[in-house]
Design a protein around this motif. Structure first.
Motif: not given
Length: 193
Positions: A72-78, A92-102, A108-114
């Motif tokens: 899901e990180m890949i999906v959101v970043a790309t 992004g919603a699925i990533l929040r749920v799967r990563a258990k991180n709000t 990741v969407a704004t700037n995954y490098r940070k």
């Protein structure tokens, strides 16, 4: 005036869809409580709907060296790089749920490098973005970098497959002006009601 249509193309009624597609959509609705607009928009062309979701499931639901959250990180970043509002919001919603991180999806969407992710995950996203934007530049050095982070060749294939598939998805969503369901915006941000 706000545009609330979900696609530039006709959206069929669920009752009018072929049985297999209708059953899939109703199963998703039962599980999530709503029908994600991607299902309705792509149902405009049933054969393509089937092919799209068969490949989606093959790369996103299988056992892999990448976690479901990493995919899901890949999906959101790309999707962010491809300016696909639908996929950034929905995945992004699925990533929040799967990563258990709000916070992770917005980071990741704004700037995954940070973002608050591991160096291994940043290397994974560097590769996925390169697949999305400049796949012709992929070379042995990219593989060596990823292997140095503990990824094997099958993991690298998965990164490429997710990035490439969502390149297609991003372009279709942008072409059709697919709109994200309102429900996606709060998923994984607040406790379920």
């Amino acid at each position: 005036m706000i545009n609330t249509t979900i696609s530039r193309y006709p959206v069929p009624e669920i009752k009018d869809l072929p049985d297999d597609i209708r059953d899939r959509i109703l199963a998703v609705q039962e599980k999530s409580g709503f029908v994600p607009n991607v299902f309705l928009a792509l149902a405009h062309r049933p054969d393509e709907f089937r092919a799209f979701f068969a490949y989606h499931d093959a790369i996103m639901e299988k056992q892999s060296g990448l976690t479901k959250a990493e995919r899901e990180m890949i999906v959101v970043a790309t999707s962010a790089i491809n300016q696909c509002q639908y996929c950034v919001v929905a995945h992004g919603a699925i990533l929040r749920v799967r990563a258990k991180n709000t916070l992770i999806a917005d980071q990741v969407a704004t700037n995954y490098r940070k973002a608050d992710i591991s160096p291994r995950q940043k290397a994974m996203l560097d590769f996925a973005i390169k697949i999305s934007q400049a796949a012709y530049e992929i070379g042995d050095a990219d593989y060596e970098t990823l292997r140095g982070h503990g990824f094997n060749d099958e993991d690298i294939w998965d990164m490429g497959a997710v990035s490439a598939f969502f390149g297609l998805s991003n372009r279709m969503a942008n072409m059709t002006n697919m709109r994200a369901n309102d429900e996606f915006y709060m998923i994984g941000r607040a406790p379920k009601a």
